[in-house]
Design an enzyme around this catalytic site. Structure first.
Site, PDB file in Angstrom:
ATOM      1  N   TYR A  44       0.839  -1.197   0.000  1.00 57.98           N
ATOM      2  CA  TYR A  44       0.000   0.000   0.000  1.00 57.98           C
ATOM      3  C   TYR A  44       0.880   1.256   0.000  1.00 57.98           C
ATOM      4  CZ  TYR A  44      -4.144  -2.847   1.064  1.00 57.98           C
ATOM      5  OH  TYR A  44      -5.165  -3.768   1.029  1.00 57.98           O
ATOM      6  N   SER A  77     -13.993  -4.073   0.008  1.00 57.32           N
ATOM      7  CA  SER A  77     -14.870  -3.342  -0.910  1.00 57.32           C
ATOM      8  C   SER A  77     -16.347  -3.549  -0.564  1.00 57.32           C
ATOM      9  CB  SER A  77     -14.615  -3.746  -2.364  1.00 57.32           C
ATOM     10  OG  SER A  77     -15.209  -2.823  -3.269  1.00 57.32           O
ATOM     11  N   PRO A  78     -16.742  -3.273   0.678  1.00 52.69           N
ATOM     12  CA  PRO A  78     -18.131  -3.518   1.083  1.00 52.69           C
ATOM     13  C   PRO A  78     -19.151  -2.657   0.341  1.00 52.69           C
ATOM     14  CG  PRO A  78     -16.979  -2.266   2.760  1.00 52.69           C
ATOM     15  CD  PRO A  78     -15.936  -2.722   1.786  1.00 52.69           C
ATOM     16  N   GLY A 101     -16.763  -0.409  -4.499  1.00 51.98           N
ATOM     17  CA  GLY A 101     -16.158   0.736  -5.175  1.00 51.98           C
ATOM     18  C   GLY A 101     -17.046   1.965  -5.209  1.00 51.98           C
ATOM     19  N   GLY A 102     -17.956   2.097  -4.243  1.00 53.87           N
ATOM     20  CA  GLY A 102     -18.861   3.241  -4.184  1.00 53.87           C
ATOM     21  C   GLY A 102     -20.215   2.989  -4.809  1.00 53.87           C
ATOM     22  N   LEU A 103     -20.385   1.869  -5.501  1.00 54.20           N
ATOM     23  CA  LEU A 103     -21.644   1.575  -6.191  1.00 54.20           C
ATOM     24  C   LEU A 103     -22.814   1.532  -5.217  1.00 54.20           C
ATOM     25  CD1 LEU A 103     -22.707   0.721  -9.083  1.00 54.20           C
ATOM     26  CD2 LEU A 103     -22.622  -1.623  -8.223  1.00 54.20           C
ATOM     27  N   LEU A 104     -22.579   1.078  -3.983  1.00 50.35           N
ATOM     28  CA  LEU A 104     -23.641   0.911  -2.995  1.00 50.35           C
ATOM     29  C   LEU A 104     -23.698   2.065  -2.008  1.00 50.35           C
ATOM     30  CD1 LEU A 104     -22.975  -2.872  -2.290  1.00 50.35           C
ATOM     31  CD2 LEU A 104     -24.721  -1.890  -3.792  1.00 50.35           C
ATOM     32  N   GLY A 105     -23.027   3.154  -2.333  1.00 48.33           N
ATOM     33  CA  GLY A 105     -22.979   4.295  -1.423  1.00 48.33           C
ATOM     34  C   GLY A 105     -23.894   5.445  -1.794  1.00 48.33           C
ATOM     35  N   GLY A 106     -24.906   5.171  -2.633  1.00 50.67           N
ATOM     36  CA  GLY A 106     -25.826   6.233  -3.040  1.00 50.67           C
ATOM     37  C   GLY A 106     -25.328   7.019  -4.230  1.00 50.67           C
TER      38      GLY A 106
END
Length: 329
Positions: free
Chosen positions: A53, A215-216, A219-224
């Site tokens: 990282y 990635s819960p 990648g942001g898809l489930l963050g509104g």
């Protein structure tokens, strides 16, 4: 904060795992330290990183940031269950020099000592294999880990991105040597990506591994993301942008956001809360870039999703079904 055991071990960890991948590339050192302080204050005791990282020419930078945070004292290191990873090459120029990557005993020995220097600590709680190494037998890998455990440099071993059969192979090999074996598995798992339910999670449960989803929010898809776009906020990028280009996926995400809006729930918090209801899950990795993002993740721990919402989420994002039935009928 709520706590649970990490798999079959006696190790108690928080239901949220602080992911540090953004520390360095996206978040500067001072802000990273502030986030780690806030996480510790909130009761998060499980911190996850990896030797690579920082990425590119800055590989190792994230571990260095964590190390300078530990060096501030105040009991920070003693309060944290520290997990890092080994596999990728740390060479910063062009081609990788032989034996500077993967899971040979030589690279494991070299990599753990380098991580300990950067992290400014003398032990790693959970040392994770970042990927499967098809070239190195598990007999060699466990021999190397056994030496590190005897030296006190590593306490537990975990895996990341392992298929179910490799979890089984790793732990059967460890059992023959009289070793503990893997105690955790980090895998891609969220509402939009549920393939782990077919083999990875059943294998983890069978062998007593704690499941740590990465990635819960996919990648942001489930963050509104659709609502944010409509309001002129941050637009989708990376994995979420690629997914939304598919009309079927976009319709799913719209239905997801509409369902949660109907119940007054924030999408990102609901996605994390859903993972906390899943069998075998120890806790999802949250990787906040800001303190505000950490606050939203913390609310998910106390959030109880109504049965109507849980049923609706399954309808929108159906899983593969139980194993082995998912393979047969």
């Amino acid at each position: 904060m709520k706590y649970t055991q990490l798999g079959r071990t006696g190790l108690k960890v928080s239901r949220l795992v602080l992911g540090t991948m953004n520390f360095g590339p996206q978040t500067n050192e001072a802000d990273s330290h502030a986030i780690m302080d806030a996480a510790l204050e909130a009761g998060i005791n499980f911190y996850d990183t990896a030797n690579v990282y920082g990425w590119g020419e800055n590989k190792g930078r994230t571990e260095e940031i964590i190390g300078t945070w530990f060096a501030q004292g105040g009991g920070r290191r003693d309060k944290v269950v520290l997990a890092t990873k080994v596999y990728g090459s740390m060479d910063r120029q062009g081609e990788t020099w032989p034996n500077h990557d993967r899971l040979s005993a030589l690279n494991i020995r070299r990599a753990v000592d380098a991580s300990l220097r950067r992290l400014r600590t003398d032990y790693i709680d959970v040392y994770q294999f970042h990927h499967v190494d098809r070239r190195t037998p598990f007999e060699e890998i466990w021999q190397a880990i056994d030496v590190l455990v005897r030296q006190g440099k590593v306490l537990y071993a975990g895996s990341s991105n392992f298929p179910g059969y490799k979890i089984a192979q790793a732990n059967e090999t460890a059992a023959r040597r009289g070793l503990v074996g893997l105690v955790s598995e980090q895998c891609l798992y969220n509402l939009a990506e549920r393939r782990a339910e077919m083999e990875v999670i059943p294998a983890a449960q069978e062998y007593g591994l704690g499941v740590i989803p990465w990635s819960p929010l996919h990648g942001g898809l489930l963050g509104g993301v659709i609502k944010k776009e409509a309001e002129g906020g941050r637009r989708a990028s990376g994995r979420s942008a690629d997914a939304l280009a598919n009309s079927t996926v976009r319709a799913q995400v719209q239905a997801y956001e509409d369902l949660l809006d109907k119940h007054g729930l924030a999408p990102g918090e609901a996605a994390l809360a859903w993972l906390l209801t899943r069998p075998g899950v120890t806790g999802p990795i949250v990787g906040p870039r800001t303190a505000e993002q950490l606050e939203g993740a913390l609310r998910a721990v106390e959030l109880e999703l109504p049965d109507e919402v849980l049923g609706g989420l399954d309808e929108i994002f159906p899983g593969p079904g139980p194993s082995p039935e998912a393979f047969a009928w």
